[in-house]
Design an enzyme around this catalytic site. Structure first.
Site, PDB file in Angstrom:
ATOM      1  N   ILE A  85      11.967  32.046   6.709  1.00 18.23           N
ATOM      2  CA  ILE A  85      13.344  32.423   6.438  1.00 18.23           C
ATOM      3  C   ILE A  85      13.375  33.951   6.421  1.00 18.23           C
ATOM      4  CG2 ILE A  85      13.004  32.151   3.938  1.00 18.23           C
ATOM      5  CD1 ILE A  85      16.036  31.548   3.709  1.00 18.23           C
ATOM      6  N   ALA A  86      14.337  34.517   7.138  1.00 20.82           N
ATOM      7  CA  ALA A  86      14.444  35.979   7.179  1.00 20.82           C
ATOM      8  C   ALA A  86      15.863  36.372   7.572  1.00 20.82           C
ATOM      9  CB  ALA A  86      13.446  36.584   8.153  1.00 20.82           C
ATOM     10  N   GLU A 119       5.452  28.836   1.132  1.00 20.45           N
ATOM     11  CA  GLU A 119       4.456  29.825   0.734  1.00 20.45           C
ATOM     12  C   GLU A 119       5.093  31.201   0.822  1.00 20.45           C
ATOM     13  OE1 GLU A 119       2.420  26.260   2.066  1.00 20.45           O
ATOM     14  OE2 GLU A 119       3.660  27.596   3.266  1.00 20.45           O
ATOM     15  N   ASN A 124       5.064  39.984  -2.248  1.00 24.49           N
ATOM     16  CA  ASN A 124       6.476  39.998  -1.869  1.00 24.49           C
ATOM     17  C   ASN A 124       7.366  39.673  -3.081  1.00 24.49           C
ATOM     18  OD1 ASN A 124       8.973  39.864  -0.619  1.00 24.49           O
ATOM     19  ND2 ASN A 124       8.215  38.720   1.148  1.00 24.49           N
ATOM     20  N   TYR A 131      13.455  33.206  -4.472  1.00 26.23           N
ATOM     21  CA  TYR A 131      13.153  31.779  -4.637  1.00 26.23           C
ATOM     22  C   TYR A 131      13.329  31.337  -6.080  1.00 26.23           C
ATOM     23  CZ  TYR A 131      11.232  32.379   0.034  1.00 26.23           C
ATOM     24  OH  TYR A 131      11.066  32.678   1.358  1.00 26.23           O
TER      25      TYR A 131
END
Length: 167
Positions: A85-86, A119, A124, A131
């Site tokens: 996801i970005a 993961e 990060n 999350y």
């Protein structure tokens, strides 16, 4: 009484297609220290088993970026696994990642997944906060998970209510 007009959304959520791969790869390269190669995304879009859930947010009016964000996931038995996801650097902080994650959570629930798993690099902190805002919890670590040797946090969002787990 008149109903409210639907709110226009500049970016439309839709399934990812092979024509998106160049832009997805560019976002990937701008987002990760060890990015996936173009071939990985192409493979994810060609593979059907196990089922994939790949989405992009595409701009509805002329302008840049055409793709604001992407999410690539796979459904394995009762687990919905988010692989990637970005968000495009030019539109980070505008809620595109949240929109994709909410959509993924809804899709996982629709498919009766027990959990969503992913993961994330130990370093990060921004992604970990993201999350956790969705109630993901750390459930383990993967040593030297990334090609550069960094460990990964395994994070999970349980989706089934406890009464359903009892039997």
């Amino acid at each position: 009484m008149a109903s409210a007009a639907p709110e226009f959304e500049l970016y439309r959520l839709r399934p990812a297609v092979l024509a998106d791969v160049a832009e997805v790869t560019a976002i990937e390269q701008a987002s990760f220290p060890v990015p996936w190669r173009r071939e990985f995304f192409e493979s994810e879009l060609r593979e059907l088993h196990p089922p994939r859930y790949n989405r992009v947010l595409e701009r509805q009016l002329p302008g840049m970026p055409r793709l604001a964000a992407y999410l690539f996931a796979v459904i394995l038995f009762d687990e919905f696994h988010v692989n990637k996801i970005a968000t495009h650097p030019a539109v980070r902080g505008e809620g595109h990642g949240r929109r994709l994650m909410r959509d993924a959570i809804d899709a996982a629930r629709d498919r009766r997944a027990a959990s969503i798993v992913l993961e994330v690099r130990l370093s990060n902190a921004e992604a970990i906060r993201f999350y956790r805002a969705f109630a993901f919890v750390e459930v383990g670590r993967r040593k030297r998970y990334y090609k550069d040797g960094e460990d990964a946090r395994v994070m999970m969002l349980p989706l089934l209510e406890e009464p359903f787990l009892r039997g």
